[in-house]
Design a protein around this motif. Structure first.
Motif, PDB file in Angstrom:
ATOM      1  N   GLY A  47     -99.814  76.172 -18.253  1.00 16.27           N
ATOM      2  CA  GLY A  47     -99.358  75.484 -19.455  1.00 16.27           C
ATOM      3  C   GLY A  47     -98.862  76.371 -20.575  1.00 16.27           C
ATOM      4  N   ILE A  48     -98.612  77.666 -20.266  1.00 11.23           N
ATOM      5  CA  ILE A  48     -98.151  78.579 -21.316  1.00 11.23           C
ATOM      6  C   ILE A  48     -96.686  78.954 -21.149  1.00 11.23           C
ATOM      7  N   CYS A  49     -96.022  78.342 -20.178  1.00 13.70           N
ATOM      8  CA  CYS A  49     -94.632  78.710 -19.877  1.00 13.70           C
ATOM      9  C   CYS A  49     -93.865  77.472 -19.431  1.00 13.70           C
ATOM     10  N   TRP A  50     -92.610  77.350 -19.875  1.00 13.63           N
ATOM     11  CA  TRP A  50     -91.668  76.369 -19.332  1.00 13.63           C
ATOM     12  C   TRP A  50     -90.563  77.155 -18.619  1.00 13.63           C
ATOM     13  N   TYR A  51     -90.354  76.802 -17.368  1.00 14.39           N
ATOM     14  CA  TYR A  51     -89.267  77.443 -16.617  1.00 14.39           C
ATOM     15  C   TYR A  51     -88.897  76.549 -15.431  1.00 14.39           C
ATOM     16  N   PRO A  52     -87.599  76.309 -15.228  1.00 19.46           N
ATOM     17  CA  PRO A  52     -86.471  76.674 -16.090  1.00 19.46           C
ATOM     18  C   PRO A  52     -86.322  75.687 -17.242  1.00 19.46           C
ATOM     19  N   VAL A  53     -85.586  76.126 -18.275  1.00 24.45           N
ATOM     20  CA  VAL A  53     -85.304  75.237 -19.402  1.00 24.45           C
ATOM     21  C   VAL A  53     -83.805  75.239 -19.674  1.00 24.45           C
ATOM     22  N   SER A  54     -83.359  74.182 -20.344  1.00 23.71           N
ATOM     23  CA  SER A  54     -81.956  74.127 -20.770  1.00 23.71           C
ATOM     24  C   SER A  54     -81.922  74.004 -22.288  1.00 23.71           C
ATOM     25  N   THR A  55     -80.884  74.550 -22.894  1.00 17.92           N
ATOM     26  CA  THR A  55     -80.742  74.476 -24.346  1.00 17.92           C
ATOM     27  C   THR A  55     -79.857  73.301 -24.720  1.00 17.92           C
ATOM     28  N   GLY A  56     -80.190  72.653 -25.842  1.00 15.73           N
ATOM     29  CA  GLY A  56     -79.384  71.552 -26.352  1.00 15.73           C
ATOM     30  C   GLY A  56     -78.698  71.941 -27.639  1.00 15.73           C
ATOM     31  N   ARG A  57     -78.582  71.004 -28.556  1.00 11.98           N
ATOM     32  CA  ARG A  57     -77.851  71.273 -29.797  1.00 11.98           C
ATOM     33  C   ARG A  57     -78.644  72.217 -30.700  1.00 11.98           C
ATOM     34  N   SER A  58     -77.923  72.927 -31.540  1.00 13.68           N
ATOM     35  CA  SER A  58     -78.542  73.811 -32.530  1.00 13.68           C
ATOM     36  C   SER A  58     -78.034  73.406 -33.908  1.00 13.68           C
ATOM     37  N   TYR A  59     -78.894  73.625 -34.934  1.00 12.05           N
ATOM     38  CA  TYR A  59     -78.524  73.216 -36.295  1.00 12.05           C
ATOM     39  C   TYR A  59     -79.481  73.885 -37.278  1.00 12.05           C
ATOM     40  N   TYR A  60     -79.171  73.775 -38.561  1.00 10.55           N
ATOM     41  CA  TYR A  60     -80.061  74.266 -39.612  1.00 10.55           C
ATOM     42  C   TYR A  60     -80.905  73.087 -40.109  1.00 10.55           C
ATOM     43  N   ASN A  61     -82.239  73.276 -40.129  1.00  8.19           N
ATOM     44  CA  ASN A  61     -83.108  72.188 -40.580  1.00  8.19           C
ATOM     45  C   ASN A  61     -83.270  72.216 -42.100  1.00  8.19           C
ATOM     46  N   SER A  62     -84.124  71.328 -42.620  1.00  7.95           N
ATOM     47  CA  SER A  62     -84.254  71.189 -44.078  1.00  7.95           C
ATOM     48  C   SER A  62     -84.830  72.433 -44.738  1.00  7.95           C
ATOM     49  N   LEU A  63     -85.540  73.254 -43.966  1.00 11.14           N
ATOM     50  CA  LEU A  63     -86.084  74.500 -44.514  1.00 11.14           C
ATOM     51  C   LEU A  63     -85.107  75.665 -44.349  1.00 11.14           C
ATOM     52  N   ASN A  64     -83.864  75.314 -43.985  1.00  7.96           N
ATOM     53  CA  ASN A  64     -82.793  76.299 -43.803  1.00  7.96           C
ATOM     54  C   ASN A  64     -83.054  77.254 -42.637  1.00  7.96           C
ATOM     55  N   GLN A  65     -83.798  76.770 -41.646  1.00 11.76           N
ATOM     56  CA  GLN A  65     -84.052  77.560 -40.438  1.00 11.76           C
ATOM     57  C   GLN A  65     -83.053  77.146 -39.359  1.00 11.76           C
ATOM     58  N   LEU A  66     -82.547  78.118 -38.627  1.00 12.90           N
ATOM     59  CA  LEU A  66     -81.694  77.836 -37.483  1.00 12.90           C
ATOM     60  C   LEU A  66     -82.591  77.432 -36.315  1.00 12.90           C
ATOM     61  N   VAL A  68     -83.017  75.295 -32.325  1.00 10.94           N
ATOM     62  CA  VAL A  68     -82.335  74.867 -31.109  1.00 10.94           C
ATOM     63  C   VAL A  68     -83.258  73.958 -30.307  1.00 10.94           C
ATOM     64  N   GLU A  69     -82.683  72.949 -29.679  1.00 17.53           N
ATOM     65  CA  GLU A  69     -83.458  72.036 -28.839  1.00 17.53           C
ATOM     66  C   GLU A  69     -83.582  72.617 -27.435  1.00 17.53           C
ATOM     67  N   ILE A  70     -84.792  72.527 -26.876  1.00 19.60           N
ATOM     68  CA  ILE A  70     -85.096  73.053 -25.538  1.00 19.60           C
ATOM     69  C   ILE A  70     -85.696  71.938 -24.698  1.00 19.60           C
ATOM     70  N   GLU A  71     -85.294  71.858 -23.438  1.00 19.45           N
ATOM     71  CA  GLU A  71     -85.863  70.854 -22.538  1.00 19.45           C
ATOM     72  C   GLU A  71     -86.286  71.509 -21.231  1.00 19.45           C
ATOM     73  N   ARG A  72     -87.497  71.168 -20.758  1.00 21.64           N
ATOM     74  CA  ARG A  72     -87.934  71.735 -19.467  1.00 21.64           C
ATOM     75  C   ARG A  72     -87.441  70.838 -18.339  1.00 21.64           C
ATOM     76  N   ARG A  73     -87.034  71.462 -17.245  1.00 14.42           N
ATOM     77  CA  ARG A  73     -86.410  70.727 -16.158  1.00 14.42           C
ATOM     78  C   ARG A  73     -87.346  70.502 -14.978  1.00 14.42           C
ATOM     79  N   MET A  74     -88.491  71.190 -14.964  1.00  9.27           N
ATOM     80  CA  MET A  74     -89.423  71.041 -13.839  1.00  9.27           C
ATOM     81  C   MET A  74     -90.862  71.049 -14.355  1.00  9.27           C
ATOM     82  N   ALA A  75     -91.803  70.642 -13.477  1.00  8.75           N
ATOM     83  CA  ALA A  75     -93.255  70.670 -13.753  1.00  8.75           C
ATOM     84  C   ALA A  75     -93.613  69.840 -14.985  1.00  8.75           C
ATOM     85  N   GLN A  76     -92.922  68.697 -15.139  1.00  9.56           N
ATOM     86  CA  GLN A  76     -93.186  67.870 -16.321  1.00  9.56           C
ATOM     87  C   GLN A  76     -94.594  67.286 -16.346  1.00  9.56           C
ATOM     88  N   GLU A  77     -95.230  67.191 -15.176  1.00  2.55           N
ATOM     89  CA  GLU A  77     -96.562  66.578 -15.139  1.00  2.55           C
ATOM     90  C   GLU A  77     -97.666  67.529 -15.595  1.00  2.55           C
TER      91      GLU A  77
END
Length: 636
Positions: A47-66, A68-77
């Protein structure tokens, strides 16, 4: 480990500091091993690693931080330990399949199911991971939390002639607690023990403890105590060890109409929860549109600065200076207004060290689930308050300590435990429980709470089926249900016991009737103290077609995963079965108290009594089930 009562508060804190250093070194070494030797597959399962993952959209949030959205593609259970505020590192794999980490650290902004949002240090770092097709993400060693705890302990030890020094000597020493003389307030919607607890909180000048055993309405009592305190104070700080506990109490306060400002994104990500986070409130402020435009202009000027001539650069720098000044002015204004409006500021204990709270002080601090919090973490928040109210149950889950030596030196002994032992007059025990059938409640009440718990009339005799037995132990003695050690580590597994558990679950559901189960949403929890058994049970459950239409009503988890939850029916797989009578992890009786008190109407225990009953607790539990319920001896 019970401390010598004559030890000074400062010496006590120094012992905590030394034990925390051992835990820090142990955890850091364990991280290094997992990063370099354990392998990606094992880290995913842990439970300390997601692999593989895909990246989604990136943006600056309200705290002015850059971010990026990450989604895991396997071992979702597989459960994972990713949560808000935890540091992470991205990696790709080399030709041999080993991780190669990128040279920057990121931080989790929030997680929901198989998707998380991660803050990235720079556009260059973002470009690096966006360009990678074989990408993973792993938890990084959390230096920040340790730094905050060490800093807090040092500050408390060094405190002199101020309120923090007084609180230190009251909570850890022999200095007596003070109380206000108040006329008791009636709360007709609370029971007598809850009403007494709220009045004790209101009268406390220094400290009060609300001790809430399972099902006794601790959260209800805490919300009432906070609500009533807000009639006397403008603002209070509410903390807990985990984000989930902070979310839970925050949501209950919002339901009462309290203006809550949540520092740190919640774990239960929905519109209701997000609406009271600092970030969402910040974005909703009327001045945010102007601030967003200024920040965008700053980024555009900075991006083009290299391509400008000397005169243009000088003009741009002057403009940047003015824009930054205005941005800071707006940020301070929005921040001040958000805090001025809030009646409750809510965050984790470590989150109390957040830069947003640097200049804020509170009359009252409420710590929920205080029995699960490291003492050092509690002091992070206590530094910001004049008095402290702790709620929880030190007979349920303790803090998670990984270093045996640190545990032996008392790191698992919480501040709540110490105060309860040294200042019993500060403790209000809630005694009427609303969850369990009386037979299910009885053993826990006798072993852990001096027989002081009573079942509310509406739950005392409730059950699912007429003439049903609310308490059953299926004894596998003599059935050769051998336990195995999972090949990777020390987690235990008992395959035959797992198969028997699902068979008994199926039989019981058939007795009730599938249609009734679905119609009435009768829910079931399957608990094992061992992760390996939990994963095996989940795999079996998925493969068994009988359970397919019932999946939403079935939860399989470790004891820790069921903390704070309840189900109509609970089945517990104890796993251990050996001739030597070794029970290992099961000797942590507080965890077993959590397990056996999750059930509302039916509790089914599966275990080898010949192995388990060599321990006094399990022997007494077995005898109690014989007397109040039913024992099924499979070998007979």
């Amino acid at each position: 480990m019970i401390r010598n009562p004559i030890i000074t508060p400062t010496a006590d804190l120094q012992l905590q500091y030394n034990a925390l250093e051992k835990e820090y070194a142990y955890e850091k070494e364990a991280y290094e091993v997992s990063s370099t030797q354990a392998g990606i597959e094992r880290n995913v399962r842990n439970g300390i690693c997601w692999y593989p993952v895909s990246t989604g959209r990136s943006y600056y949030n309200s705290l002015n931080q850059l971010v990026v959205e990450i989604e895991r593609r396997m071992a979702q259970e597989v459960e994972h330990a990713f949560e808000y505020g935890r540091p992470v590192r991205f990696f790709k794999t080399d030709s041999s399949g080993k991780p190669v980490f990128f040279n920057f650290t990121s931080v989790v902004s929030y997680v929901q199911d198989d998707r998380m949002v991660v803050s990235i240090p720079s556009p260059l770092a973002l470009a690096e991971i966006k360009a990678e097709t074989d990408l993973g993400i792993q938890l990084y060693f959390d230096e920040t939390s340790y730094r905050a705890m060490f800093s807090a302990l040092k500050e408390v030890m060094a405190a002199k002639k101020d309120r923090l020094a007084e609180l230190r000597d009251i909570l850890l020493g022999n200095q007596p607690v003070a109380k206000l003389k108040l006329f008791p307030i009636r709360f007709p919607w609370l029971n007598a023990s809850q009403e007494k607890a709220v009045n004790e909180v209101l009268a406390a000048k220094d400290v009060a403890i609300v001790h809430g055993p399972p099902g006794t309405g601790k959260t209800t009592t805490l919300v009432e105590a906070i609500y009533e305190t807000l009639h006397r104070e403008n603002q209070v700080l509410v903390c807990a060890q985990s984000n989930m506990a902070v979310d839970w109490i925050s949501e209950k306060l919002v339901d009462r109409g309290v203006n809550v400002l949540r520092i740190g994104n919640p774990t239960r990500v929905n519109d209701k929860m997000l609406s009271f986070t600092y970030e969402r409130r910040f974005e909703a402020h009327p001045d945010y549109t102007e601030l967003w435009g200024i920040r965008k202009a700053i980024r555009e000027i900075q991006a083009n600065l290299r391509n400008r001539n000397a005169n243009q650069r000088e003009t741009d720098r002057n403009r940047l200076s003015k824009l930054r000044y205005r941005a800071t002015e707006l940020e301070v204004k929005i921040d001040m207004e958000l805090f001025d409006e809030a009646r409750v500021v809510a965050c984790t204990l470590v989150g109390a060290s957040h830069r947003l709270l640097e200049t804020h002080h509170f009359t009252t601090l409420f710590i929920d689930e205080a029995a699960q919090a490291l003492e050092a973490a509690s002091w992070i928040a206590i530094r910001k308050a004049e008095r402290v109210i702790l709620t929880g149950d030190h007979q349920q889950l303790p803090p998670t300590i990984k270093c045996p030596e640190a545990m032996h030196e008392g790191l698992d002994r919480t501040l709540m435990q110490k105060i309860a032992a040294r200042k019993p007059e500060t403790v209000s025990l809630l005694t009427l429980q609303y969850r369990m059938n009386e037979a299910i409640m009885g053993f826990s009440s006798a072993w852990f709470y001096d027989n002081q718990l009573k079942a509310a009339p509406e739950v005392k005799h409730r059950g699912i089926l007429e003439w049903d037995t609310p308490l059953v132990w299926t004894d596998t003695t003599g059935c050769e249900f051998a336990e195995d050690t999972q090949t990777e580590g020390q987690s235990r597994l008992n395959r035959k016991e797992a198969e028997l558990l699902l068979l008994q679950l199926q039989i019981y559901i058939e007795r009730i009737g599938k249609e009734r189960v679905l119609e009435e949403n009768i829910d079931f929890g399957i608990i094992s103290p061992y992760k390996a058994q939990v994963y095996y049970l989940r795999r079996l459950l998925k493969k068994t077609s009988f359970f397919k239409p019932l999946r939403r009503l079935l939860t399989v988890h470790t004891v820790d995963g069921f903390q704070g939850q309840e189900r109509d029916v609970i089945l517990i797989s104890l796993v251990r079965a050996n001739e030597a009578g070794k029970i290992g992890f099961l000797s942590d009786l507080r965890r077993m108290n959590v397990a056996i008190t999750r059930a509302r109407m039916k509790l089914i225990i599966l275990g080898d009594a010949s192995t388990l009953s060599r321990h006094a607790f399990y022997r007494k539990l077995y005898q109690y089930v014989e007397e109040k319920g039913k024992v099924i001896r499979l070998a007979d």
